[in-house]
Structure formats: C-alpha cells, structure tokens
Motif scaffolding. Structure first.
Motif, PDB file in Angstrom:
ATOM      1  N   SER A   1      37.150  42.622  33.374  1.00 32.10           N
ATOM      2  CA  SER A   1      37.259  43.358  34.903  1.00 32.10           C
ATOM      3  C   SER A   1      36.908  42.279  35.836  1.00 32.10           C
ATOM      4  O   SER A   1      36.395  41.238  35.491  1.00 32.10           O
ATOM      5  CB  SER A   1      36.380  44.584  34.770  1.00 32.10           C
ATOM      6  OG  SER A   1      34.945  44.356  34.871  1.00 32.10           O
ATOM      7  N   VAL A   2      37.124  42.507  36.978  1.00 29.54           N
ATOM      8  CA  VAL A   2      36.591  41.765  38.291  1.00 29.54           C
ATOM      9  C   VAL A   2      35.194  41.466  38.113  1.00 29.54           C
ATOM     10  O   VAL A   2      34.266  42.587  37.910  1.00 29.54           O
ATOM     11  CB  VAL A   2      37.304  42.228  39.595  1.00 29.54           C
ATOM     12  CG1 VAL A   2      38.809  41.965  39.204  1.00 29.54           C
ATOM     13  CG2 VAL A   2      36.753  43.539  39.960  1.00 29.54           C
ATOM     14  N   SER A   3      34.760  40.456  38.867  1.00 29.07           N
ATOM     15  CA  SER A   3      33.466  40.265  39.164  1.00 29.07           C
ATOM     16  C   SER A   3      32.934  41.435  39.998  1.00 29.07           C
ATOM     17  O   SER A   3      33.446  41.468  41.282  1.00 29.07           O
ATOM     18  CB  SER A   3      33.150  38.833  39.909  1.00 29.07           C
ATOM     19  OG  SER A   3      31.844  38.610  40.632  1.00 29.07           O
ATOM     20  N   GLN A   4      31.595  42.144  39.990  1.00 28.01           N
ATOM     21  CA  GLN A   4      30.923  43.062  40.800  1.00 28.01           C
ATOM     22  C   GLN A   4      30.861  42.292  42.162  1.00 28.01           C
ATOM     23  O   GLN A   4      30.701  43.036  43.078  1.00 28.01           O
ATOM     24  CB  GLN A   4      30.001  43.605  40.390  1.00 28.01           C
ATOM     25  CG  GLN A   4      28.949  42.988  39.972  1.00 28.01           C
ATOM     26  CD  GLN A   4      28.537  42.135  38.694  1.00 28.01           C
ATOM     27  OE1 GLN A   4      29.721  41.685  38.169  1.00 28.01           O
ATOM     28  NE2 GLN A   4      27.552  42.045  38.347  1.00 28.01           N
ATOM     29  N   TYR A   5      30.567  41.203  42.195  1.00 33.57           N
ATOM     30  CA  TYR A   5      30.275  40.431  43.333  1.00 33.57           C
ATOM     31  C   TYR A   5      31.243  40.362  44.425  1.00 33.57           C
ATOM     32  O   TYR A   5      31.146  40.271  45.562  1.00 33.57           O
ATOM     33  CB  TYR A   5      29.518  38.978  43.356  1.00 33.57           C
ATOM     34  CG  TYR A   5      28.193  38.866  42.423  1.00 33.57           C
ATOM     35  CD1 TYR A   5      27.108  39.140  43.063  1.00 33.57           C
ATOM     36  CD2 TYR A   5      28.293  38.757  41.117  1.00 33.57           C
ATOM     37  CE1 TYR A   5      25.883  38.927  42.389  1.00 33.57           C
ATOM     38  CE2 TYR A   5      26.990  38.604  40.389  1.00 33.57           C
ATOM     39  CZ  TYR A   5      25.965  38.789  41.179  1.00 33.57           C
ATOM     40  OH  TYR A   5      24.599  38.761  40.188  1.00 33.57           O
ATOM     41  N   ARG A   6      32.216  39.766  43.713  1.00 40.31           N
ATOM     42  CA  ARG A   6      33.787  39.803  44.485  1.00 40.31           C
ATOM     43  C   ARG A   6      34.358  41.118  44.849  1.00 40.31           C
ATOM     44  O   ARG A   6      34.945  41.385  46.055  1.00 40.31           O
ATOM     45  CB  ARG A   6      34.610  38.917  43.558  1.00 40.31           C
ATOM     46  CG  ARG A   6      33.988  37.568  43.528  1.00 40.31           C
ATOM     47  CD  ARG A   6      35.368  36.684  42.751  1.00 40.31           C
ATOM     48  NE  ARG A   6      34.650  35.218  42.327  1.00 40.31           N
ATOM     49  CZ  ARG A   6      35.497  34.421  42.094  1.00 40.31           C
ATOM     50  NH1 ARG A   6      36.828  34.653  42.152  1.00 40.31           N
ATOM     51  NH2 ARG A   6      35.126  33.116  41.725  1.00 40.31           N
ATOM     52  N   LEU A   7      33.876  42.031  44.105  1.00 43.24           N
ATOM     53  CA  LEU A   7      34.630  43.620  44.520  1.00 43.24           C
ATOM     54  C   LEU A   7      33.559  43.987  45.594  1.00 43.24           C
ATOM     55  O   LEU A   7      34.312  44.592  46.659  1.00 43.24           O
ATOM     56  CB  LEU A   7      34.287  44.619  43.151  1.00 43.24           C
ATOM     57  CG  LEU A   7      34.442  45.725  43.442  1.00 43.24           C
ATOM     58  CD1 LEU A   7      35.958  46.213  43.971  1.00 43.24           C
ATOM     59  CD2 LEU A   7      34.091  46.820  42.290  1.00 43.24           C
TER      60      LEU A   7
ATOM     61  N   GLU B   1      23.211  42.938  38.492  1.00 45.40           N
ATOM     62  CA  GLU B   1      23.822  42.895  37.274  1.00 45.40           C
ATOM     63  C   GLU B   1      23.252  43.884  36.160  1.00 45.40           C
ATOM     64  O   GLU B   1      23.617  43.954  35.228  1.00 45.40           O
ATOM     65  CB  GLU B   1      23.550  41.651  36.800  1.00 45.40           C
ATOM     66  CG  GLU B   1      24.272  40.451  37.608  1.00 45.40           C
ATOM     67  CD  GLU B   1      24.326  38.921  37.102  1.00 45.40           C
ATOM     68  OE1 GLU B   1      23.879  39.046  35.728  1.00 45.40           O
ATOM     69  OE2 GLU B   1      24.389  37.973  37.701  1.00 45.40           O
ATOM     70  N   ASN B   2      22.011  44.468  36.406  1.00 43.78           N
ATOM     71  CA  ASN B   2      21.307  45.506  35.609  1.00 43.78           C
ATOM     72  C   ASN B   2      22.149  46.858  36.135  1.00 43.78           C
ATOM     73  O   ASN B   2      21.516  47.289  37.057  1.00 43.78           O
ATOM     74  CB  ASN B   2      19.841  45.593  35.850  1.00 43.78           C
ATOM     75  CG  ASN B   2      18.983  46.401  34.953  1.00 43.78           C
ATOM     76  OD1 ASN B   2      19.632  47.422  34.448  1.00 43.78           O
ATOM     77  ND2 ASN B   2      18.042  46.195  34.517  1.00 43.78           N
ATOM     78  N   ALA B   3      22.708  47.682  35.309  1.00 45.04           N
ATOM     79  CA  ALA B   3      23.437  48.826  35.452  1.00 45.04           C
ATOM     80  C   ALA B   3      22.232  49.966  35.931  1.00 45.04           C
ATOM     81  O   ALA B   3      22.528  50.648  36.793  1.00 45.04           O
ATOM     82  CB  ALA B   3      24.183  49.158  34.606  1.00 45.04           C
ATOM     83  N   LEU B   4      21.317  49.921  35.168  1.00 43.60           N
ATOM     84  CA  LEU B   4      20.274  50.838  35.621  1.00 43.60           C
ATOM     85  C   LEU B   4      19.623  50.587  37.002  1.00 43.60           C
ATOM     86  O   LEU B   4      19.444  51.683  37.699  1.00 43.60           O
ATOM     87  CB  LEU B   4      18.939  50.724  34.713  1.00 43.60           C
ATOM     88  CG  LEU B   4      17.854  51.618  34.735  1.00 43.60           C
ATOM     89  CD1 LEU B   4      18.053  53.215  34.624  1.00 43.60           C
ATOM     90  CD2 LEU B   4      16.669  51.185  33.927  1.00 43.60           C
ATOM     91  N   THR B   5      19.206  49.514  37.440  1.00 42.60           N
ATOM     92  CA  THR B   5      18.821  49.171  38.810  1.00 42.60           C
ATOM     93  C   THR B   5      19.711  49.381  39.907  1.00 42.60           C
ATOM     94  O   THR B   5      19.396  49.780  40.821  1.00 42.60           O
ATOM     95  CB  THR B   5      18.394  47.542  38.522  1.00 42.60           C
ATOM     96  OG1 THR B   5      17.425  47.394  37.683  1.00 42.60           O
ATOM     97  CG2 THR B   5      17.516  47.442  39.762  1.00 42.60           C
TER      98      THR B   5
END
Length: 354
Positions: A164-170, A261-265
């Motif tokens: 999937s796409v990078s969350q930073y770029r999203l 990058e930590n889904a919980l955090t």
C-alpha cells in the motif's frame, strides 16, 4: 462607513456585484476538492489506489476501451507487490472494479483543473477582478497542480516494495488537499461584501487560528491512522486495549517512530488530539459568549462547536463499528467541513477587524 454602504472587498478591487460569479466559482471548486477527498478516501478504503501504475496526465484521461487494453492495464498491476502479496487470485473483472475508482479520482482532478483554468481566463478578460487578485488565484491553480504531483509521488511509494502507499506520503497528500481547500474558502470569503456585517470588534482571532492548526494536525493524524489501518484494531471506547493509556505506546526504537509507524500509538494520539480539540472548542465558545455573545459574524462559533460534537460522535461510531466505508468517508468529509467553517469564520472576522 454606515451600515447601508457597500465596502469594496479586501481583495480584487471590484464591486461585489461583479465579484459574485467569482465567489460562486471558487465555492464550486472548493466543493469539488471536497468531493475529490471523498473519492480519494474511497480509493484508499477499497484498495483501489494502486490499480493504475503509470502517471499519464494527458493520455490517462482515456480509460481502456477494449479487452486488449484492459488486459494490458491488468498485466501492469500484476507486477506490483499489492497484487502478488494481497490479490494473487484477482480476476480481470475484479480488477476493473478497483480501476474505475482510481481512474475516477484522477479524472476528477483533471476536471478541477479545467473548471479552474477556463473560468479564470474568462473572468480575467471580463475584468471581474484586478491583477492584484489574479496573483493569488494563479497560486491556487499551481497549488492544485502540485496536489497532482504529490498524488503520484504517493502512489509511486506502493509500486515496488510496499503493498500500500506510504503513510507519510498519504498524510502529505491529504494535507496539501486541505491547504488548497482552505485557501479557496479564504479567498472566496474575502471577496464577500461587508454590507450588513456587525462592526463590533470581537475577541482576538489568535485562539481560532490555534484551533484551525489543531484540526489540521488532527486531519494529518487521521491520515496516519488510515495509512496504517490503525482503525481496524482497538475498536473500543473510551478504553483502548482495556485501559485509558494502553501498554506498548513506546515499543519501537527510535522513539519517534511510534508517532508514525506504531498503529497503537497512532490511534492513541488521534484520540488524544480529538479530546484536546473538543474541550478547546467549547472553551472558545464559552469565551465568546462571555465577550458579548455569538451574534453576527460570531454566529460561526456555535456552528463550529456543533460540527466538533458531531465529528467526535461520528469518529467514535466509526471506530467501534470497525470502520465501515460510509462512516469512514463521512468522518473524513466532516473533518474538512469543520476546518472550512473555521477558515470561513476567520476570513469573515478579518474583514470586520481590518
């Protein structure tokens, strides 16, 4: 000036009557940008965003017209990790369903550019606004073009290593869309006539700018939640993983990675920012009532508070129901409308306090 006079807007240097079509045009584009965000959210939630693996700004407007062209597009998709890892059993028919969402998203972007550029030239020839306003409007057009470039930069992050796409770029892509949306509203509201507006000086606008920044940060934080699919876990409220402050918020090293990058955090931070916005908004509402009420332009404040209340309720509902498509899209759209309402309020106040 008296209440019966008409004051020329701060931008444009033309009479309000001649600027009315310009305002409507800018509002239409703002609505189209909001629609673009909703369609973009749909492409993300349906896994459609990587279905078109090439960026062709001109020729890409024409979709596949025969089975051979469809097969070529499908073959391109088969080369990326999302297909080989997530969708190895996908059929051509299933591919078409995700292709159309991404094609529609890109087509809408091109349409926005067309709807902006052509009326801009017409209004310039008609001298509906001055060259002083032409500069900011050109800036808006370039910002829209930048959004397309950022969009492809985002898509390209998912074509070689990621599924999937990078969350930073999203987050960058969504944030630039927000900047464009808010800029359109700011310019459009600044072209409104001042006729009939209260001339009573209201409280300082600085706390409202703070609120807008908080909402913008929250929207970016929401993009990280979406990029990591963090909303698919910890689907309880008010507790998270059985406690108000769950264990594992700082498990990654270096520590800053947990923020992104930590889904919980990432989900925890999204919740905490929401609480801050909620209480800060109602603090501002109480402050405005103490300062003289919410009449005239300050009628925006209770509307903003209502939008915040609705957004919190919608966010909680989206979470506990494990992010159904309709609720997730509504949550994203309402966030933009909330930011837009705050920007409209700030623009209206700027005309009065100028």
């Amino acid at each position: 000036p008296s209440n019966n006079s008409v004051v020329a807007p701060a931008l444009g240097g033309a009479t309000p009557d001649r600027l009315k079509p310009v305002r409507i045009w800018l509002y239409v584009i703002a609505v189209m940008v909001l629609l673009m965000v909703i369609v973009g959210g749909t492409t993300r939630l349906t896994g459609s965003g990587l279905s078109i693996t090439e960026w062709q700004p001109i020729s890409g407007v024409i979709p596949p017209l025969d089975e051979q062209a469809w097969q070529a597009e499908f073959d391109n998709y088969k080369r990326i990790p999302q297909y080989t890892v997530n969708n190895p059993d996908m059929t051509l028919s299933q591919f078409k369903s995700i292709f159309w969402w991404e094609w529609g998203h890109r087509f809408l972007g091109r349409l926005i550019g067309f709807v902006f550029f052509v009326p801009f030239l017409v209004f310039l020839v008609q001298k509906r606004f001055s060259w002083k306003l032409a500069g900011p409007l050109t800036g808006l057009f370039l910002l829209g073009g930048l959004q397309g470039v950022v969009g492809w930069w985002m898509v390209s992050s998912g074509l070689s290593k990621l599924t999937s796409v990078s969350q930073y770029r999203l987050a960058t892509h969504l944030s630039t869309a927000l900047v464009l949306f808010l800029a359109l509203i700011w310019v459009a509201r600044r072209l409104e006539p001042r006729l009939g507006r209260s001339q009573v000086r209201t409280t300082s606008s600085a706390p409202l700018w703070t609120l807008l920044v908080l909402v913008a940060i929250q929207i970016a934080a929401g993009a990280f939640v979406a990029g990591l699919h963090a909303g698919m876990g910890y689907n309880t409220w008010p507790l998270m993983d059985g406690s108000l402050i769950p264990q594992g918020l700082g498990i990654m090293q270096p520590a800053w990675k947990n923020l992104f990058e930590n889904a919980l955090t990432v989900q925890f931070n999204h919740r905490m920012i929401a609480y801050v916005i909620f209480f800060y908004t109602f603090f501002l509402l109480a402050r405005q009532y103490r300062a003289g009420g919410c009449k005239g332009v300050d009628g925006w404040m209770p509307r903003i508070a209502l939008l915040v209340l609705l957004q919190v309720a919608l966010g909680i509902t989206t979470l506990v129901t494990t992010v159904p498509l309709a609720l997730a899209l509504g949550h994203q759209a309402l966030a933009f409308m909330l930011a837009g309402a705050i920007m409209a309020y700030l623009a209206d106040r700027s005309l009065i306090l100028a």
